[in-house]
Design a protein around this motif. Sequence first.
Motif, mmCIF file in Angstrom:
data_model
loop_
_atom_site.group_PDB
_atom_site.id
_atom_site.type_symbol
_atom_site.label_atom_id
_atom_site.label_comp_id
_atom_site.label_asym_id
_atom_site.label_seq_id
_atom_site.Cartn_x
_atom_site.Cartn_y
_atom_site.Cartn_z
ATOM 1 N N LEU A 1 0.845 -1.185 0.000
ATOM 2 C CA LEU A 1 0.000 0.000 0.000
ATOM 3 C C LEU A 1 0.888 1.245 0.000
ATOM 4 N N HIS A 2 0.301 2.374 -0.338
ATOM 5 C CA HIS A 2 1.069 3.616 -0.347
ATOM 6 C C HIS A 2 0.319 4.686 0.447
ATOM 7 N N LEU A 3 0.874 5.865 0.471
ATOM 8 C CA LEU A 3 0.338 6.938 1.307
ATOM 9 C C LEU A 3 -1.097 7.295 0.947
ATOM 10 N N GLY A 4 -1.443 7.187 -0.328
ATOM 11 C CA GLY A 4 -2.825 7.445 -0.721
ATOM 12 C C GLY A 4 -3.786 6.475 -0.059
ATOM 13 N N ASN A 5 -3.388 5.194 0.061
ATOM 14 C CA ASN A 5 -4.221 4.204 0.756
ATOM 15 C C ASN A 5 -4.310 4.496 2.245
ATOM 16 N N LEU A 6 -3.246 5.100 2.800
ATOM 17 C CA LEU A 6 -3.218 5.364 4.236
ATOM 18 C C LEU A 6 -4.347 6.311 4.643
ATOM 19 N N VAL A 7 -4.755 7.203 3.744
ATOM 20 C CA VAL A 7 -5.820 8.146 4.077
ATOM 21 C C VAL A 7 -7.114 7.389 4.376
ATOM 22 N N THR A 8 -7.481 6.424 3.515
ATOM 23 C CA THR A 8 -8.718 5.676 3.745
ATOM 24 C C THR A 8 -8.563 4.709 4.919
ATOM 25 N N LEU A 9 -7.369 4.157 5.117
ATOM 26 C CA LEU A 9 -7.150 3.312 6.289
ATOM 27 C C LEU A 9 -7.331 4.120 7.576
ATOM 28 N N MET A 10 -6.920 5.386 7.558
ATOM 29 C CA MET A 10 -7.146 6.240 8.723
ATOM 30 C C MET A 10 -8.643 6.402 8.979
ATOM 31 N N GLY A 11 -9.428 6.489 7.898
ATOM 32 C CA GLY A 11 -10.870 6.554 8.060
ATOM 33 C C GLY A 11 -11.397 5.329 8.787
ATOM 34 N N LEU A 12 -10.924 4.148 8.378
ATOM 35 C CA LEU A 12 -11.321 2.916 9.056
ATOM 36 C C LEU A 12 -10.865 2.904 10.508
ATOM 37 N N LEU A 13 -9.642 3.362 10.752
ATOM 38 C CA LEU A 13 -9.097 3.338 12.115
ATOM 39 C C LEU A 13 -9.942 4.200 13.055
ATOM 40 N N HIS A 14 -10.395 5.341 12.571
ATOM 41 C CA HIS A 14 -11.237 6.208 13.402
ATOM 42 C C HIS A 14 -12.503 5.469 13.843
ATOM 43 N N PHE A 15 -13.096 4.688 12.942
ATOM 44 C CA PHE A 15 -14.282 3.918 13.303
ATOM 45 C C PHE A 15 -13.923 2.760 14.232
ATOM 46 N N GLN A 16 -12.816 2.091 13.929
ATOM 47 C CA GLN A 16 -12.448 0.891 14.679
ATOM 48 C C GLN A 16 -12.175 1.184 16.150
ATOM 49 N N ILE A 17 -11.462 2.269 16.423
ATOM 50 C CA ILE A 17 -11.097 2.563 17.810
ATOM 51 C C ILE A 17 -12.281 3.115 18.602
ATOM 52 N N ARG A 18 -13.394 3.351 17.910
ATOM 53 C CA ARG A 18 -14.607 3.809 18.588
ATOM 54 C C ARG A 18 -15.657 2.706 18.658
ATOM 55 N N GLY A 19 -15.233 1.471 18.399
ATOM 56 C CA GLY A 19 -16.115 0.340 18.647
ATOM 57 C C GLY A 19 -16.856 -0.228 17.464
ATOM 58 N N HIS A 20 -16.577 0.235 16.254
ATOM 59 C CA HIS A 20 -17.265 -0.289 15.074
ATOM 60 C C HIS A 20 -16.475 -1.446 14.457
ATOM 61 N N GLN A 21 -17.191 -2.321 13.752
ATOM 62 C CA GLN A 21 -16.539 -3.421 13.045
ATOM 63 C C GLN A 21 -15.995 -2.892 11.719
ATOM 64 N N THR A 22 -14.694 -2.926 11.550
ATOM 65 C CA THR A 22 -14.095 -2.470 10.302
ATOM 66 C C THR A 22 -13.706 -3.665 9.446
ATOM 67 N N ILE A 23 -13.858 -3.490 8.139
ATOM 68 C CA ILE A 23 -13.533 -4.537 7.164
ATOM 69 C C ILE A 23 -12.633 -3.933 6.102
ATOM 70 N N ALA A 24 -11.455 -4.485 5.955
ATOM 71 C CA ALA A 24 -10.566 -4.109 4.852
ATOM 72 C C ALA A 24 -10.687 -5.197 3.794
ATOM 73 N N LEU A 25 -11.117 -4.819 2.620
ATOM 74 C CA LEU A 25 -11.352 -5.787 1.549
ATOM 75 C C LEU A 25 -10.248 -5.700 0.507
ATOM 76 N N VAL A 26 -9.517 -6.791 0.324
ATOM 77 C CA VAL A 26 -8.470 -6.863 -0.690
ATOM 78 C C VAL A 26 -9.081 -7.445 -1.960
ATOM 79 N N GLY A 27 -8.876 -6.774 -3.071
ATOM 80 C CA GLY A 27 -9.536 -7.158 -4.320
ATOM 81 C C GLY A 27 -8.786 -8.220 -5.102
ATOM 82 N N GLY A 28 -8.780 -9.442 -4.589
ATOM 83 C CA GLY A 28 -8.151 -10.525 -5.338
ATOM 84 C C GLY A 28 -8.822 -10.768 -6.674
ATOM 85 N N ALA A 29 -10.139 -10.470 -6.750
ATOM 86 C CA ALA A 29 -10.869 -10.608 -8.015
ATOM 87 C C ALA A 29 -10.840 -9.311 -8.815
ATOM 88 N N THR A 30 -11.224 -8.198 -8.174
ATOM 89 C CA THR A 30 -11.273 -6.923 -8.895
ATOM 90 C C THR A 30 -9.895 -6.462 -9.342
#
Length: 430
Positions: free
Chosen positions: A32-61
């Motif tokens: 991953l690169h810095l551009g991906n880190l921005v959206t991962l930060m979005g997930l992290l904000h939800f995760q540390i506040r108790g939400h279920q986060t899902i990172a989907l790797v596109g093996g098909a797409t």
Amino acid sequence: LIHDLHISPEISQHTETSTAIYCGVDPTAKSLHLGNLVTLMGLLHFQIRGHQTIALVGGATGSIGDPSGRSSERIPLSEDILRVNVAGIEEQIHRFFSNGNKYANRRGFSGTGVTPKVLNNYEWFSSMNALEFLGNVGRYARVNTMLAKESVKSRIETTQGISFTEFSYQLLQAYDFWYLHKYHGCRIQIGGSDQWGNITAGIDMINRKKDQGESEEIEKAYGITIPLLLTSSGDKFGKSAGNAVWLNESMTSIFDFYQFFMKTADADVGKYLSMFTLLNQQEIDDIIKSHQANPEKRIAQEKLAMETTELVHGREGVQKAKTASQVLFGGDLSTLTGREILDAFKDDSSRLAKFERSKIESCGLDVLATLANATQSKSEAQKKIKAGGMYINNVRVIDPRYKVTEADWIDNEVCVLRVGKSSYHLIQAV
């Protein structure tokens, strides 16, 4: 971190309860690169506040290629390359959340025990044949809506056009959202602002399947987009843009990662502190105020570099970056051990060279410089030395006949050779 929202008024009733949210990344590289880190930060904000986060790797797409933000067709990747890329990204996402939770805990977030999920969409696409795809996915899409997506319109207007393969990409991502919505209770998709069309396609598919009785009554789905990380000239950061800052330390060294943020323009540093750290707004305001009082000290840039390096590479990564900075900016090396220096550069093959001890012990500095490719020849090395432009362990050498002795090897392991102001070469005796 918010660019656009696809919401309804009733979402406000869910702000006090947990939900599931996902973002996807295609394995177009092994990191991953810095551009991906921005959206991962979005997930992290939800995760540390108790939400279920899902990172989907596109093996098909990833085998199709997202046309969003591109003016030309992607070069298809082989199965072997995709397999390597998927494995690398999955491991990296797990490491990001591990480091991210430790980072968050040290900044007052108590943690919730909710383990992030890392999934691969190859799991549900691999067994689907063409007829099933047309029946289960294509039936719920409208071509006029697909044609209206910006990623499609911009390509149709070019002489190259767009292939049916890339035109169909939005259907795959839409089905991803439906699948995660149905089987993982995922109600929110998050992505870069260039993903708006793909996200809304997923919301449309969820609604259509429900309206036509193909899905049981389930809660509504929503979308959030995050601003793309752009250069000061407005260009996108990323692999295709040729300016990626990778999260894999063997592709972008920890030192270079750290220095990228140290070089952030004053105009951008406040924005980056908000995007890439968990500092609250008052802390950021105080940092910017201190920085503005003494801009030459780069207080804000140093804080940004330390926080982001800790987030991605852990606390040990910050120490490595500081060690590397001390080495590569002419600092006093007497306070460092050989092992600390080697650990800081162990994945930096562009700066660290290894030689058999018997070949380099007691050799002339001109020979060592040539072996390390610091100079092209012994005569060039001698000229550099005579001109005062050669350093060993950040100490200038002025004798062209200088021979490397045991005293030059830090802990009998490594020495640092510098030519001019910024050409550094670390040499390890093995």
